[in-house]
Scaffold this motif. Structure first.
Motif, short mmCIF file in Angstrom:
data_model
loop_
_atom_site.label_atom_id
_atom_site.label_comp_id
_atom_site.label_asym_id
_atom_site.label_seq_id
_atom_site.Cartn_x
_atom_site.Cartn_y
_atom_site.Cartn_z
N LEU A 101 84.43 12.46 28.65
CA LEU A 101 85.60 13.05 29.31
C LEU A 101 86.13 12.09 30.36
O LEU A 101 85.35 11.38 30.99
CB LEU A 101 85.21 14.32 30.07
CG LEU A 101 85.11 15.67 29.39
CD1 LEU A 101 85.04 16.75 30.48
CD2 LEU A 101 86.26 15.94 28.46
N ARG A 139 87.58 14.22 36.28
CA ARG A 139 88.64 15.05 36.83
C ARG A 139 88.50 15.16 38.35
O ARG A 139 87.38 15.09 38.89
CB ARG A 139 88.54 16.48 36.27
CG ARG A 139 88.53 16.61 34.77
CD ARG A 139 89.90 16.37 34.21
NE ARG A 139 90.10 16.99 32.90
CZ ARG A 139 89.82 16.42 31.73
NH1 ARG A 139 89.27 15.23 31.68
NH2 ARG A 139 90.08 17.06 30.59
N GLU A 176 88.59 17.79 40.11
CA GLU A 176 87.72 18.93 40.48
C GLU A 176 86.27 18.47 40.60
O GLU A 176 85.49 18.98 41.41
CB GLU A 176 87.76 20.06 39.43
CG GLU A 176 89.09 20.65 39.15
CD GLU A 176 89.83 19.87 38.07
OE1 GLU A 176 90.53 18.91 38.45
OE2 GLU A 176 89.73 20.22 36.90
N ASN A 196 78.35 19.66 35.08
CA ASN A 196 79.69 20.03 34.66
C ASN A 196 79.63 20.14 33.15
O ASN A 196 79.99 19.22 32.44
CB ASN A 196 80.70 18.95 35.10
CG ASN A 196 82.09 19.22 34.54
OD1 ASN A 196 82.41 20.33 34.12
ND2 ASN A 196 82.91 18.18 34.50
N PRO A 197 79.11 21.28 32.64
CA PRO A 197 78.88 21.39 31.20
C PRO A 197 80.18 21.75 30.47
O PRO A 197 81.19 22.01 31.13
CB PRO A 197 77.87 22.54 31.12
CG PRO A 197 78.26 23.43 32.24
CD PRO A 197 78.76 22.53 33.34
N PRO A 198 80.17 21.76 29.13
CA PRO A 198 81.36 22.23 28.42
C PRO A 198 81.63 23.68 28.82
O PRO A 198 80.71 24.49 28.84
CB PRO A 198 80.94 22.17 26.95
CG PRO A 198 79.77 21.23 26.91
CD PRO A 198 79.08 21.39 28.22
N TYR A 199 82.88 23.99 29.19
CA TYR A 199 83.17 25.37 29.60
C TYR A 199 84.51 25.91 29.14
O TYR A 199 84.91 27.01 29.52
CB TYR A 199 82.99 25.55 31.10
CG TYR A 199 83.89 24.74 32.03
CD1 TYR A 199 85.27 24.92 32.04
CD2 TYR A 199 83.34 23.85 32.94
CE1 TYR A 199 86.08 24.21 32.93
CE2 TYR A 199 84.14 23.13 33.83
CZ TYR A 199 85.51 23.32 33.82
OH TYR A 199 86.29 22.62 34.69
N VAL A 200 85.24 25.14 28.35
CA VAL A 200 86.53 25.64 27.86
C VAL A 200 86.28 26.47 26.61
O VAL A 200 85.61 26.01 25.69
CB VAL A 200 87.49 24.47 27.54
CG1 VAL A 200 88.82 25.01 27.05
CG2 VAL A 200 87.68 23.58 28.76
N ALA A 236 82.22 17.75 24.70
CA ALA A 236 82.12 17.80 26.17
C ALA A 236 82.96 18.92 26.77
O ALA A 236 82.82 19.25 27.95
CB ALA A 236 82.53 16.47 26.78
N LEU A 237 83.85 19.49 25.96
CA LEU A 237 84.81 20.47 26.49
C LEU A 237 84.49 21.92 26.12
O LEU A 237 84.55 22.81 26.97
CB LEU A 237 86.21 20.17 25.95
CG LEU A 237 86.97 18.98 26.52
CD1 LEU A 237 88.19 18.68 25.66
CD2 LEU A 237 87.39 19.27 27.96
N1 GLN Z 1 88.10 20.62 33.54
C1 GLN Z 1 88.12 20.15 32.19
C2 GLN Z 1 89.48 20.44 31.57
O1 GLN Z 1 90.28 21.10 32.14
C3 GLN Z 1 87.02 20.78 31.39
C4 GLN Z 1 85.71 20.24 31.77
C5 GLN Z 1 84.58 20.90 31.08
O2 GLN Z 1 84.70 21.56 30.05
N2 GLN Z 1 83.46 20.75 31.65
O3 GLN Z 1 89.80 19.96 30.51
#
Ligand code: GLN
Length: 287
Positions: free
Chosen positions: A95, A98, A100, A191-195, A215-216
């Motif tokens: 990735l 970011r 954040e 910061n794991p995949p979280y989407v 990763a997303l």
């Molecule tokens: N913040 C990322 C995004 O908006 C996502 C990062 C994540 O999945 N860890 O694409």
């Protein structure tokens, strides 16, 4: 017509980028290219410094502009991205760091500042931006970093080496396994995949088409999968009073907090990012 000054090249780039990346992004990206490709700064544009592009430089610029016109993020095109005041190498295995995530690092630095001899683990390190930055910002910590992707780890190792950070990189899929060689830790950060898949339609094409899905994304049915798994690992590996830090999906704060409470963590807090969105969670392993 032969272009002979930095300003002229800037204008040429700007014209091409306006349709490719939109009016807002065109100017910052044009400056970024001038600096990344030719080492020219904003002041060189303003001063209209001379710049004669040799044929190879023209070809390189053309290649870069074509890639940007196809929607590839400028960080992949130039192979670098800024993070916490340093430049990290990036490629499509990781990735793009970011802002954040810089805030997540800042949260940890603010709390641990000058504490010596810390041991910490970054899970899902990607480019290694969190692990390397913490290794450099905290006073001589022992840093471990895990990722499932061998390609990401190669890059993370290169970034740590280039920036002079000491860290140990370990290939591991934490959903199936965890490294048995780790000592007791003061800090675990991830910061794991979280989407969620269902959120993909809201995302920009330059993220969806170019950044690594592994990763997303998490499955819609179980958005907390990685958080649960990392919390389990944290229960075993954190010292008493050690802390866990997560970057989270802004819509999952409450669920992450509840899960951490259930697993026996205390002092759980949600922090907002600069956009005012709940983006970070910290928790303490009971004393
Ligand atoms: N913040 C990322 C995004 O908006 C996502 C990062 C994540 O999945 N860890 O694409």
């Amino acid at each position: 017509m032969e272009k002979t000054s930095v300003k002229a090249v800037y204008q040429q780039i700007l014209n091409r980028l306006q349709s490719a990346v939109g009016a807002e992004e065109a100017s910052p990206q044009a400056y970024w290219l001038l600096e990344g490709l030719f080492g020219k700064k904003r002041m060189d544009v303003i001063m209209d410094a001379p710049l004669q592009l040799v044929p190879e430089a023209k070809e390189q610029l053309e290649d870069v502009l074509r890639r940007l016109e196809k929607g590839e993020p400028i960080q992949y095109v130039l192979g670098e991205a800024p993070f916490y005041g340093r430049s990290f190498k990036v490629n499509r295995a990781v990735l793009i760091p970011r802002p954040e995530t810089e805030e997540l690092v800042q949260l940890i630095c603010g709390q641990y500042g000058s504490k010596q001899d810390l041991k910490l683990l970054d899970i899902g390190t990607g480019s290694g931006c969190i692990a390397t930055t913490l290794a450099l910002e905290l006073p001589g910590p022992k840093v471990y970093a895990i990722d499932v992707s061998a390609d990401a780890l190669l890059l993370a190792e290169e970034n740590a080496r280039r920036l002079g950070a000491e860290a140990e990189f370990i290939e591991c899929n934490i959903l199936e396994d965890y490294p048995t060689t780790l000592p007791s830790l003061d800090i675990i950060v991830s910061n794991p995949p979280y989407v969620m898949r269902k959120e993909a339609s809201l995302m920009k094409a330059n993220v969806l088409d170019w950044e690594p899905a592994v990763a997303l994304f998490v499955e819609d049915e179980d958005p907390l999968l990685f958080y649960r798994c990392i919390a389990c690992l944290a229960r075993k590996q954190l010292k008493k009073g050690g802390r866990l830090y997560f970057e989270i999906n802004e819509s999952c704060g409450k669920e992450v907090v509840e899960m951490l409470e259930k697993q026996g963590f205390s002092d759980i807090a949600i922090h907002q990012d600069l956009q005012g969105k709940p983006r970070m969670v910290e928790a303490r392993w009971r004393e």
